[in-house]
Design a protein around this motif. Sequence first.
Motif, short mmCIF file in Angstrom:
data_model
loop_
_atom_site.label_atom_id
_atom_site.label_comp_id
_atom_site.label_asym_id
_atom_site.label_seq_id
_atom_site.Cartn_x
_atom_site.Cartn_y
_atom_site.Cartn_z
N ALA A 1 -2.58 -4.54 -6.02
CA ALA A 1 -2.58 -3.07 -6.12
C ALA A 1 -3.91 -2.53 -6.64
O ALA A 1 -4.30 -1.42 -6.30
N GLU B 1 -4.17 7.14 -10.69
CA GLU B 1 -3.73 6.63 -9.39
C GLU B 1 -3.62 5.11 -9.41
O GLU B 1 -2.65 4.53 -8.92
N ALA B 2 -4.62 4.44 -9.98
CA ALA B 2 -4.60 2.97 -10.06
C ALA B 2 -3.48 2.50 -10.98
O ALA B 2 -2.79 1.52 -10.68
N HIS B 3 -3.29 3.19 -12.10
CA HIS B 3 -2.23 2.81 -13.03
C HIS B 3 -0.86 2.93 -12.35
O HIS B 3 -0.01 2.04 -12.49
N THR B 4 -0.66 4.02 -11.64
CA THR B 4 0.61 4.22 -10.94
C THR B 4 0.81 3.15 -9.88
O THR B 4 1.90 2.58 -9.76
N ALA B 5 -0.22 2.84 -9.12
CA ALA B 5 -0.11 1.81 -8.08
C ALA B 5 0.24 0.46 -8.69
O ALA B 5 1.09 -0.27 -8.16
N ALA B 6 -0.39 0.11 -9.81
CA ALA B 6 -0.11 -1.17 -10.47
C ALA B 6 1.31 -1.22 -11.00
O ALA B 6 2.01 -2.22 -10.84
N LEU C 1 3.96 0.55 -9.96
CA LEU C 1 4.90 0.51 -8.85
C LEU C 1 4.92 -0.86 -8.18
O LEU C 1 5.98 -1.36 -7.80
N ALA C 2 3.75 -1.49 -8.06
CA ALA C 2 3.69 -2.83 -7.46
C ALA C 2 4.42 -3.84 -8.33
O ALA C 2 5.16 -4.70 -7.82
N GLU D 1 8.25 -3.15 -7.96
CA GLU D 1 8.76 -3.62 -6.66
C GLU D 1 8.81 -5.14 -6.62
O GLU D 1 9.76 -5.74 -6.11
#
Length: 111
Positions: free
Chosen positions: A28, A69-74, A76-77, A80
């Motif tokens: 991510a 944005e990067a924190h959210t992506a990490a 969520l990854a 999941e």
Amino acid sequence: MPVLTLTAPSEVDHSTLVPRLCLAVASALGLTAHDVVGHSVPSSTTFDGAGAAAPWLLVSIHGSHRGDEAHTAARLAAEESARSWAVDAGIDLGGIWVEWMPPQPESPSTT
């Protein structure tokens, strides 16, 4: 280098879940597999106010500020990846809590 901590009941296979979480977070963030370090803390049983409850997984990612944005992506990854792992392992989770923990600013010296 982000450092990931998994807190989960001891019956969870930490040796398969932690590397899976690290890879998800690294992907991510556009990092290599060696750029995210993880460790785990086995807990006993998960409880709520009524007693023993379905297990929760707690994932804390400690790292420098990389932008929301990067924190959210990490996050969520990682979530999941943990959900997918639980399905593969046949474990019914009570929940998953994932957070990004940036370093705290240094407090002024009181001396």
